[in-house]
Scaffold this motif. Structure first.
Motif, PDB file in Angstrom:
ATOM      1  N   THR A 139     -16.334 -24.590  33.512  1.00  0.00           N
ATOM      2  CA  THR A 139     -16.698 -23.261  33.011  1.00  0.00           C
ATOM      3  C   THR A 139     -16.764 -22.223  34.129  1.00  0.00           C
ATOM      4  O   THR A 139     -17.203 -21.093  33.896  1.00  0.00           O
ATOM      5  N   LYS A 178     -14.517 -22.912  24.761  1.00  0.00           N
ATOM      6  CA  LYS A 178     -14.417 -21.642  25.471  1.00  0.00           C
ATOM      7  C   LYS A 178     -14.589 -20.461  24.530  1.00  0.00           C
ATOM      8  O   LYS A 178     -15.104 -19.407  24.920  1.00  0.00           O
ATOM      9  N   ASP A 220     -18.293 -20.055  24.214  1.00  0.00           N
ATOM     10  CA  ASP A 220     -18.803 -19.618  25.517  1.00  0.00           C
ATOM     11  C   ASP A 220     -18.456 -18.159  25.770  1.00  0.00           C
ATOM     12  O   ASP A 220     -19.299 -17.380  26.246  1.00  0.00           O
TER      13      ASP A 220
END
Length: 437
Positions: free
Chosen positions: A76, A205, A208
């Protein structure tokens, strides 16, 4: 991790954080070389972030608030947007305590999708208000008579875009640094109201990106002397703020598309849709986790009120977008801008994959306004956070899909939120009753 990023130890500083139950990024600043060491040898974080409410009041009296094992997810790694030589990474709890994390729940559902042969792509889109206010001015006004930024705003307004281009160029630059794509950016309905659809991303993702977008948009606008507002319903005279979730599955191509079908949808899409429609009323509290959220889910607030679906129908809880086979997707229109994006992804995937496993079939689509339909009782959304928490607690299917530990913890956290709200005396009550009783 973006290919052109240096190794984490090459960054002078590293911001490492976890998301709490409400999706707020709780982070620590450390040296880059220390972050690299912790990523390799182990990390820990105080467990209080999963045991306090939105006002940071601890609701679990039986905890000592210890550091719990956590993992720094090196994949990340992103650049910090407010200074040079700094990076950012997301961490999360592991082991038994990690079961309580909405992000871990979303990751579990993504693993399940992968085991079924599916790749998941998704994107969120956010509406938010901008206020010409600071923390000091908000408190000085007691949060009343607030000053909106761009008061003459109109939906899709060229004037607002031209007048405030520099401000939003700065927002775009922040998100570009964070590797968060903006599919577009435009004005929306109401004074100082804007919408930012995020670019599609693979897997976790997407959630996120959404969580970081909210956190860093607030930080960016605060640096400009403004306050961004993502709460579900800011004012009874204004529309609610959505956080719609677009999702599609892929297996040797778009798994939701069947160009030969009248609605362009495959059997996989129908089964996924049926699972989502069946379970969203009893799992609604995962995407409507505040008291305020239920003031948006009413007729006239540009939000759904029951488990409905339709092709290109924006009055429904699920809108099917089928412009092309490649772009065929489900738009889950229930989430608000303040919904926890990881919980939204977990709910949507858990329910949809359940529908595929069970071979469920959806009811006929709604072709007119969903507001004109009288739904069956099981299709209605809970009226408030109390009922929504009760529905999730009683859901045997939610417990099978998400686990008793997570469900019980989420329910308990929402009931504490309600408990604090019920002690509050609102302006409406004072004006309504003070001269009568």
């Amino acid at each position: 991790m973006t290919a052109d990023l240096p190794e984490m130890s090459a960054f002078k500083d590293m911001h490492v954080g976890l998301f709490d139950l409400d999706g707020l990024f709780c982070h620590k600043l450390m040296q880059g070389r220390k972050a690299a060491k912790l990523a390799d040898k182990g990390y820990s974080f105080c467990d209080v972030i999963h045991a306090w409410d939105s006002a940071e009041v601890q609701w679990d009296d039986h905890r000592t608030y210890i550091d719990r094992p956590a993992k720094i997810h090196t994949d990340t790694l992103r650049r910090w947007p407010f200074g040079p030589d700094a990076g950012l990474m997301i961490a999360d709890f592991t082991g038994d305590y990690g079961v309580l994390s909405p992000r871990n729940q979303a990751a579990r559902q993504l693993d399940k999708a992968a085991a079924m042969g599916f790749e998941v792509t998704a994107a969120f889109e956010y509406e938010f208000f901008l206020l010409a206010e600071t923390p000091d001015s908000l408190r000085a006004k007691n949060y009343r008579d607030l000053d909106h930024f761009a008061k003459n705003n109109r939906t899709y307004s060229l004037q607002s875009a031209a007048a405030h281009g520099d401000l939003f160029d700065g927002l775009r630059a922040v998100m570009e640094t964070l590797d968060i794509g903006l599919d577009s950016l435009h004005t929306e309905l109401g004074p100082g109201c804007f919408e930012a659809p995020l670019a599609v991303a693979k897997g976790l993702k997407a959630a996120d990106d959404a969580a970081l977008f909210r956190n860093f948009a607030r930080a960016y606008f605060a640096r400009q002397g403004l306050t961004s507002v993502f709460m579900s319903k800011l004012d009874p005279g204004l529309s609610g703020q959505s956080g719609h979730f677009h999702i599609s599955l892929h297996k040797d191509g778009p798994a939701f598309s069947d160009p030969a079908a009248p609605d362009g949808l495959s059997q996989t899409a129908h089964a996924f849709l049926a699972g989502l429609l069946q379970l969203m009323p009893e799992m609604l509290v995962l995407t409507a986790q505040t008291v305020n959220a239920y003031k948006r889910l009413v007729p006239g607030a540009w939000a759904p009120t029951w488990a409905s679906w339709g092709v290109q129908n924006r009055t429904c809880a699920v809108r099917i977008v089928n412009d092309t086979p490649e772009a065929t997707r489900i738009e889950f229109r229930v989430p608000a801008a303040d919904s926890n994006p990881h919980a939204v992804m977990a709910l949507c995937l858990a329910a949809g994959l359940h529908g595929i496993e069970q071979g469920l079939t959806p009811p006929p689509p709604t072709t007119g306004s969903a507001y004109d339909v009288t739904p069956e009782p099981a299709q209605r959304f809970p009226r408030d956070l109390i009922e929504a928490a009760d529905r999730l607690e009683a859901s045997t299917t939610a417990r099978q899909l998400l686990g008793d530990t997570f469900v019980d913890h989420w329910v308990r956290s929402r009931r504490f939120e309600v408990q604090d709200y019920l002690r509050h005396v609102s302006d409406w009550e004072i004006k309504r009753y003070i001269e009568l009783f």
